[in-house]
Design an enzyme around this catalytic site. Structure first.
Site, mmCIF file in Angstrom:
data_model
loop_
_atom_site.group_PDB
_atom_site.id
_atom_site.type_symbol
_atom_site.label_atom_id
_atom_site.label_comp_id
_atom_site.label_asym_id
_atom_site.label_seq_id
_atom_site.Cartn_x
_atom_site.Cartn_y
_atom_site.Cartn_z
ATOM 1 N N LYS A 178 -11.578 36.032 9.502
ATOM 2 C CA LYS A 178 -11.656 34.550 9.339
ATOM 3 C C LYS A 178 -12.776 34.066 9.986
ATOM 4 C CE LYS A 178 -10.915 30.667 11.349
ATOM 5 N NZ LYS A 178 -11.462 29.995 10.533
ATOM 6 N N GLU A 198 -15.465 36.591 23.188
ATOM 7 C CA GLU A 198 -16.512 36.270 23.617
ATOM 8 C C GLU A 198 -16.841 34.733 23.819
ATOM 9 O OE1 GLU A 198 -19.041 38.292 24.553
ATOM 10 O OE2 GLU A 198 -18.187 40.330 23.614
ATOM 11 N N CYS A 201 -24.671 31.758 22.576
ATOM 12 C CA CYS A 201 -24.009 31.708 23.566
ATOM 13 C C CYS A 201 -24.756 32.402 24.897
ATOM 14 C CB CYS A 201 -22.510 32.471 23.674
ATOM 15 S SG CYS A 201 -22.857 34.017 22.635
ATOM 16 N N GLU A 259 -21.592 24.098 28.901
ATOM 17 C CA GLU A 259 -22.326 24.826 27.696
ATOM 18 C C GLU A 259 -22.550 23.519 26.830
ATOM 19 O OE1 GLU A 259 -20.209 27.436 25.035
ATOM 20 O OE2 GLU A 259 -22.246 28.680 25.355
HETATM 21 P P1 TAP Z 1 -14.584 27.143 17.864
HETATM 22 O O1 TAP Z 1 -13.512 25.901 17.739
HETATM 23 O O2 TAP Z 1 -14.004 27.956 19.289
HETATM 24 O O3 TAP Z 1 -14.219 28.092 16.588
HETATM 25 C C1 TAP Z 1 -14.486 29.345 16.651
HETATM 26 C C2 TAP Z 1 -13.524 29.987 15.562
HETATM 27 O O4 TAP Z 1 -12.359 29.809 15.907
HETATM 28 C C3 TAP Z 1 -13.661 29.351 14.372
HETATM 29 O O5 TAP Z 1 -13.338 30.307 13.098
HETATM 30 C C4 TAP Z 1 -12.367 28.362 14.300
HETATM 31 O O6 TAP Z 1 -12.013 27.915 12.894
HETATM 32 C C5 TAP Z 1 -11.329 29.376 15.095
HETATM 33 N N1 TAP Z 1 -10.491 28.788 15.417
HETATM 34 C C6 TAP Z 1 -10.419 27.190 15.929
HETATM 35 N N2 TAP Z 1 -9.231 27.029 16.328
HETATM 36 C C7 TAP Z 1 -8.369 27.979 16.448
HETATM 37 C C8 TAP Z 1 -7.099 28.253 16.860
HETATM 38 N N3 TAP Z 1 -6.417 27.313 17.356
HETATM 39 N N4 TAP Z 1 -6.608 29.502 16.445
HETATM 40 C C9 TAP Z 1 -7.300 30.523 15.981
HETATM 41 N N5 TAP Z 1 -8.761 30.222 15.710
HETATM 42 C C10 TAP Z 1 -9.159 29.082 15.806
HETATM 43 O O7 TAP Z 1 -15.924 26.849 18.157
HETATM 44 P P2 TAP Z 1 -16.584 25.701 17.425
HETATM 45 O O8 TAP Z 1 -15.674 24.449 17.182
HETATM 46 O O9 TAP Z 1 -16.966 26.143 16.250
HETATM 47 O O10 TAP Z 1 -17.686 25.059 18.665
HETATM 48 C C11 TAP Z 1 -17.253 24.512 19.488
HETATM 49 C C12 TAP Z 1 -18.097 24.858 21.098
HETATM 50 O O11 TAP Z 1 -17.588 26.243 21.093
HETATM 51 C C13 TAP Z 1 -19.384 24.927 20.695
HETATM 52 O O12 TAP Z 1 -19.930 23.825 21.079
HETATM 53 C C14 TAP Z 1 -19.729 25.977 21.630
HETATM 54 O O13 TAP Z 1 -19.612 25.370 23.154
HETATM 55 C C15 TAP Z 1 -18.740 26.898 21.680
HETATM 56 N N6 TAP Z 1 -19.102 28.014 20.666
HETATM 57 C C16 TAP Z 1 -19.416 29.429 21.440
HETATM 58 C C17 TAP Z 1 -19.553 30.371 20.617
HETATM 59 C C18 TAP Z 1 -20.119 31.564 21.080
HETATM 60 S S1 TAP Z 1 -21.103 32.793 20.441
HETATM 61 N N7 TAP Z 1 -19.558 32.108 22.522
HETATM 62 C C19 TAP Z 1 -19.849 30.321 19.331
HETATM 63 C C20 TAP Z 1 -19.563 28.954 18.465
HETATM 64 C C21 TAP Z 1 -19.214 27.968 19.183
HETATM 65 P P3 TAP Z 1 -12.601 26.703 12.195
HETATM 66 O O14 TAP Z 1 -13.793 26.938 11.839
HETATM 67 O O15 TAP Z 1 -11.790 26.818 10.960
HETATM 68 O O16 TAP Z 1 -12.207 25.656 13.198
#
Ligand code: TAP
Length: 453
Positions: free
Chosen positions: A152, A227, A261, A354
């Site tokens: 996903k 991660e 990250c 972060e």
């Molecule tokens: P998340 O909300 O954590 O999303 C990451 C993945 O998880 C996406 O595919 C998202 O789908 C999915 N997801 C969201 N809610 C879920 C749930 N309840 N159950 C299962 N899967 C779920 O990250 P984001 O909104 O993209 O970013 C928010 C913050 O996360 C950033 O500002 C940053 O701090 C952090 N982040 C960290 C990393 C790494 S590499 N550590 C990467 C990205 C973001 P959808 O896209 O459909 O919501």
């Protein structure tokens, strides 16, 4: 309809019908059906198929890189590097099916051997910052070990995942082994987490969603690897090659617009060289080129979304001590300039949370003990760097840093052949290297009696 944007232009580049929970169930059912056959493919044949897939990814590298840049806004040079790593990751794990070695253990009265068994269907949930790269770190070891998968991608960046599903099919990976579902995390992702037919979930993203995934997985005692976020420290001692440390520091936090990250978002500098370090860093920050992702000279693109730009901005209020600031293009796009906040205390919000944007906190420290204390004074523990010309000090400090990966006189964090992952609230488990296979297999112990009668 899910509208996929180009964050550099704010234009819609694709419209997709989002998957539902029923679609997620159907993908899991396909993966479950395909599992016994894929598990039983002879190791040499599985290796051959994965090599073919790696070659196909190599052949499509430029297309994939352009698609990734269009969807994420990252500079094309960065996307090319990432697609090289995607293909390399598959090449590396293609060598693994024949190396999933067990052990023989001396016991009395018989023979005891262990096997590395695949888990079954694995659910892979990935973020938007390195869409296909992070997916490949999960897919390649999962497939090498004989699992089938449901991927996903993030709703903001699904395009390379959709392309990957096609490339895998064309490369001869049997139907049902690789399944991609594009839909909201709270529904489709959550369904994968809760499904009794999914044996394991591997997740990369925010610590907050990671926590929800760990809770959801508890219902079926699902294996989980996570991660999550980071607040990595770039520790610069007075005896370092200051020019090198200062000129490389901006790329270590502004690369990928800080949406990394592993971003070194705290720079800890020994007090006696604090001002010198900032002066040396200034030209590198000011010449960090922000602009069109398809211009070969660009170092940094836009942030991923308008909403994320608002979040990043909230860390730099009017009265923030902005020491150095880069520039951004005019017009549409979610631009944010490289921003250096100095001097900051490790207690400040911008030093604790972060930000996931091009904002760095520069913090002074007094001595080695103080540097270690401040570097470890965070809930996170993913990556970091140590800059010093004193080899004994480098090893002393590296051993005491509470992080999963650390570099000396370098800001790199990931290599295909070495383990990557976090300590503390940065996550659970390791990706890449041979270590990743531990998280896509179960150890089975078989005892055979050799006693007479
Ligand atoms: P998340 O909300 O954590 O999303 C990451 C993945 O998880 C996406 O595919 C998202 O789908 C999915 N997801 C969201 N809610 C879920 C749930 N309840 N159950 C299962 N899967 C779920 O990250 P984001 O909104 O993209 O970013 C928010 C913050 O996360 C950033 O500002 C940053 O701090 C952090 N982040 C960290 C990393 C790494 S590499 N550590 C990467 C990205 C973001 P959808 O896209 O459909 O919501």
């Amino acid at each position: 309809m899910l509208e996929v944007l180009n964050p550099a232009t704010e234009e819609v580049v694709e419209k997709l019908e989002p998957a539902t929970e029923e679609d997620a169930d159907a993908a899991v059912a396909r993966a479950k059906k395909a599992f016994p056959k894929w598990r039983d493919v002879e190791p040499a044949d599985r290796a051959r198929l994965l090599r073919r897939l790696a070659d196909a990814l190599d052949a499509e590298r430029e297309n994939l890189a352009r698609l990734e840049s269009k969807n994420t806004g990252k500079p094309i040079g960065d996307s090319r590097g990432e697609m090289e790593m995607v293909a390399e990751t598959f090449h590396y794990y293609a060598g693994m099916p024949e190396r999933l070695l067990g052990e023989s253990i001396p016991v009395s009265g018989g023979v005891d051997v262990t096997f590395r068994e695949p888990l079954g269907v694995v659910g892979l949930i990935v973020p938007w910052n390195f869409p296909l790269t992070i997916a490949s770190w999960k897919m390649a070891p999962a497939l090498a070990a004989g699992n089938t998968l449901v991927l996903k991608p993030a709703g903001l960046t699904p395009l390379t995942a959709v392309a990957f599903e096609r490339i895998a099919r064309e490369a001869g990976i049997p139907g049902g082994v690789v399944n991609v579902v594009v839909g909201p995390g709270s529904k489709v992702g959550q369904r994968l987490v809760e499904s009794p037919d999914v044996a394991k979930v591997a997740f990369t993203g925010s610590t907050e969603v990671g926590r929800r995934i760990a809770e959801g997985a508890a219902g079926t005692i699902k294996r989980v690897t996570l991660e999550l976020g980071g607040k990595s420290a770039n520790v610069v001692f007075a005896d370092a090659d200051l020019e090198k440390a200062a000129s490389e520091a901006p790329a270590a936090v502004f690369g990928n617009a800080g949406q990394d990250c592993c971003a070194r978002s705290r720079i800890l500098v020994e007090r006696s060289v604090f001002d010198d370090f900032l002066s040396l860093m200034q030209p590198a920050v000011e010449s960090f080129r922000v602009g069109d992702p398809f211009d070969e000279a660009t170092d940094m693109g836009p942030l991923i979304s308008a909403e994320h730009k608002e979040t990043v901005s909230s860390y730099v209020p009017q009265d923030a001590p902005v020491a150095i600031r880069g520039s951004t293009p005019e017009g549409s796009g979610f631009w944010y300039p490289p921003t250096v906040l100095a001097p900051l205390s490790n207690e400040d919000r911008a030093a604790r949370e972060e930000i996931f944007g091009p904002v760095v906190a520069v913090i002074p420290f007094d001595d080695e003990e103080d540097a270690i204390r401040q570097a470890n004074d965070t809930i996170y523990g993913l990556s970091g760097s140590i800059w010093t010309e004193n080899g004994a000090r480098a090893m002393r400090v590296a051993r005491r840093m509470e992080t999963g990966v650390i570099s000396v006189n370098s800001n790199t964090s990931v290599r295909v052949a070495t383990p990557f992952g976090g300590m503390k609230q940065s996550g659970v488990g390791r990706e890449l290297g041979p270590h990743a296979l531990d998280y896509y297999t179960e150890v089975k112990n078989v005892y055979i009696s050799t006693e007479e009668g």
